[in-house]
Design a protein around this motif. Structure first.
Motif, PDB file in Angstrom:
ATOM      1  N   ASP A 132      -9.815  -1.723   3.052  1.00  0.00           N
ATOM      2  CA  ASP A 132     -10.671  -0.872   2.229  1.00  0.00           C
ATOM      3  C   ASP A 132     -10.136  -0.731   0.813  1.00  0.00           C
ATOM      4  OD1 ASP A 132     -12.270  -0.572   4.435  1.00  0.00           O
ATOM      5  OD2 ASP A 132     -11.554   1.431   4.943  1.00  0.00           O
ATOM      6  N   ARG A 133      -8.817  -0.675   0.669  1.00  0.00           N
ATOM      7  CA  ARG A 133      -8.227  -0.546  -0.673  1.00  0.00           C
ATOM      8  C   ARG A 133      -8.436  -1.830  -1.484  1.00  0.00           C
ATOM      9  NH1 ARG A 133      -6.574   4.797  -1.671  1.00  0.00           N
ATOM     10  NH2 ARG A 133      -4.390   4.480  -2.156  1.00  0.00           N
ATOM     11  N   ALA A 160     -13.918  -4.163  -6.336  1.00  0.00           N
ATOM     12  CA  ALA A 160     -15.118  -3.513  -6.883  1.00  0.00           C
ATOM     13  C   ALA A 160     -14.858  -2.901  -8.257  1.00  0.00           C
ATOM     14  CB  ALA A 160     -15.607  -2.439  -5.910  1.00  0.00           C
ATOM     15  N   ARG A 161     -13.614  -2.509  -8.517  1.00  0.00           N
ATOM     16  CA  ARG A 161     -13.269  -1.917  -9.810  1.00  0.00           C
ATOM     17  C   ARG A 161     -12.881  -2.964 -10.848  1.00  0.00           C
ATOM     18  NH1 ARG A 161      -9.751   3.383  -7.837  1.00  0.00           N
ATOM     19  NH2 ARG A 161     -11.561   4.647  -7.247  1.00  0.00           N
ATOM     20  N   GLU A 202      -5.141   5.061  -9.636  1.00  0.00           N
ATOM     21  CA  GLU A 202      -6.479   5.427 -10.109  1.00  0.00           C
ATOM     22  C   GLU A 202      -7.093   6.516  -9.222  1.00  0.00           C
ATOM     23  OE1 GLU A 202      -7.828   1.134 -12.079  1.00  0.00           O
ATOM     24  OE2 GLU A 202      -8.495   1.691 -10.055  1.00  0.00           O
ATOM     25  N   GLU A 203      -6.902   6.385  -7.917  1.00  0.00           N
ATOM     26  CA  GLU A 203      -7.486   7.375  -7.019  1.00  0.00           C
ATOM     27  C   GLU A 203      -6.794   8.740  -7.133  1.00  0.00           C
ATOM     28  OE1 GLU A 203      -7.996   5.945  -3.042  1.00  0.00           O
ATOM     29  OE2 GLU A 203      -9.701   4.744  -3.670  1.00  0.00           O
ATOM     30  N   ILE A 207     -10.950  -3.919  -1.086  1.00  0.00           N
ATOM     31  CA  ILE A 207     -12.369  -3.910  -1.457  1.00  0.00           C
ATOM     32  C   ILE A 207     -12.585  -3.005  -2.668  1.00  0.00           C
ATOM     33  CG2 ILE A 207     -14.675  -3.208  -0.708  1.00  0.00           C
ATOM     34  CD1 ILE A 207     -13.843  -4.092   2.133  1.00  0.00           C
ATOM     35  N   THR A 208     -11.925  -1.847  -2.669  1.00  0.00           N
ATOM     36  CA  THR A 208     -12.029  -0.924  -3.800  1.00  0.00           C
ATOM     37  C   THR A 208     -11.505  -1.568  -5.078  1.00  0.00           C
ATOM     38  OG1 THR A 208     -11.784   1.011  -2.364  1.00  0.00           O
ATOM     39  CG2 THR A 208     -11.285   1.320  -4.700  1.00  0.00           C
ATOM     40  N   GLY A 209     -10.346  -2.201  -5.000  1.00  0.00           N
ATOM     41  CA  GLY A 209      -9.767  -2.840  -6.177  1.00  0.00           C
ATOM     42  C   GLY A 209     -10.659  -3.925  -6.743  1.00  0.00           C
ATOM     43  N   GLU A 219       0.829  -1.201   0.000  1.00  0.00           N
ATOM     44  CA  GLU A 219       0.000   0.000   0.000  1.00  0.00           C
ATOM     45  C   GLU A 219       0.868   1.257   0.000  1.00  0.00           C
ATOM     46  OE1 GLU A 219      -2.939   2.815   0.090  1.00  0.00           O
ATOM     47  OE2 GLU A 219      -3.091   0.701  -0.471  1.00  0.00           O
ATOM     48  N   VAL A 249      -4.670   0.739  -7.663  1.00  0.00           N
ATOM     49  CA  VAL A 249      -5.746   1.450  -6.962  1.00  0.00           C
ATOM     50  C   VAL A 249      -5.272   2.837  -6.528  1.00  0.00           C
ATOM     51  CG1 VAL A 249      -7.254   1.425  -4.933  1.00  0.00           C
ATOM     52  CG2 VAL A 249      -6.812  -0.703  -6.182  1.00  0.00           C
TER      53      VAL A 249
END
Length: 310
Positions: free
Chosen positions: A282-283, A289-290, A306-307, A285-287, A202, A303
């Motif tokens: 959370d990151r 979801a994308r 992208e953010e 989960i974001t990845g 991360e 991720v």
């Protein structure tokens, strides 16, 4: 090889007959498991691997592996290795409706090399002991490339006799570190070690993103830091892969998320917050979801990019 007429037990520990090489069963032929099983076969271990899909058998034979689609072919094993994705998969193989533990003979050892919870590991130990079987936890640090190169770090815990019987197996795969007599100890170390890697990925992703947005070379930064303050395999290997956008599957994001959740559950049980690991959760989960769920956890760097609008 042990059978019921040759069974030996010393101080309550199952003992594999040293006059013949132990017969090894292997369950879990994903990327990691296939590399590990191939190395064991190459070293001359008497190994039979279980595979669900018959069409894989010819490919496994080409790698030097004896494979079967019948779990019952493993029941005369001295040691059965599991390299499976989670608690439920290991539980189903051994203790589910068609599990092999009831038919596995007393004295056989289950060598669990999966990344699972301490709760499941403790439960598996009790179930195997009730049947007179051995149980050793030996989860591994490393990716498929490290597995092929025999560079895994294997964290082992269990009764001393059972651990000793498994050393000829684990020493073929990398460095074995025996840390205790309770299998769950190894599982806790593995989960927390994975959190060190996850948080490093991360942070690396965030730093690489900053450097790119400021117009500097991120590889130069990684080379400087890994040549001085952070001379570790994680920072060197994953740093370069992250910069190159090499996200080929090793530990996919959903499996990494599973490990994060298990580690956070251990932390909650201990009453010890892990806020940095919560960020990684959370990151991930974001990845997922994308649409990045099929990628390696190095895609945490994607991720972060992208953010930041890259």
């Amino acid at each position: 090889m042990l059978d019921n007429t040759h069974e030996r037990r010393v101080n309550g520990n199952p003992q594999v007959d040293r006059q013949m090489p132990p017969k090894i069963g292997f369950i879990g032929l994903g990327l990691m498991g296939t590399a590990m099983a191939s190395n064991l076969a190459a070293d001359g271990h008497n190994l039979c691997a279980y595979v669900r899909r018959p069409e894989r058998i010819n490919d496994l034979h080409a790698l030097g592996l004896t494979a079967t689609t019948c779990r019952s072919d493993l029941l005369d094993s001295d040691i059965i290795i599991t390299m499976l994705p989670d608690d439920a998969a290991v539980r189903n193989v051994f203790f589910g409706p068609f599990g092999i533990s009831e038919s596995l003979r007393p004295g056989a050892i289950h060598l669990s090399m999966s990344t699972i919870s301490t709760e499941a590991s403790a439960a598996f130990l009790l179930e195997h002991e009730r049947r007179g079987q051995g149980y050793v936890a030996a989860p591994v640090f490393g990716n498929p490339d490290a597995a092929r190169a025999r560079q895994l770090a294997i964290i082992m815990a269990g009764k001393p006799g059972s651990c000793e019987n498994c050393r000829s197996v684990t020493d073929s795969l990398g460095q074995t570190l025996v840390i205790g007599t309770e299998p769950a100890q190894a599982n806790l170390v593995k989960l927390l070690g994975n959190m060190m890697t996850a948080t490093a990925l991360e942070v690396l992703g965030e730093i690489v993103t900053v450097l790119r947005k400021r117009g500097q070379d991120p590889q130069q930064f990684v080379d400087i830091m890994t040549g001085t303050m952070f001379d570790s395999r994680v920072h060197k290997n994953y740093g370069s892969r992250l910069i190159a956008g090499s996200y080929k599957p090793g530990l996919t994001m959903p499996l990494a998320l599973k490990d994060v959740r298990l580690a956070l559950a251990e932390a909650e049980l201990a009453g010890a917050p892990m806020p940095s690991v919560s960020v990684v959760r959370d990151r991930l989960i974001t990845g997922i979801a994308r649409g990045h769920g099929g990628l390696d956890w190095t895609a945490l760097g994607m991720v972060a990019s992208e953010e930041a609008g890259l």
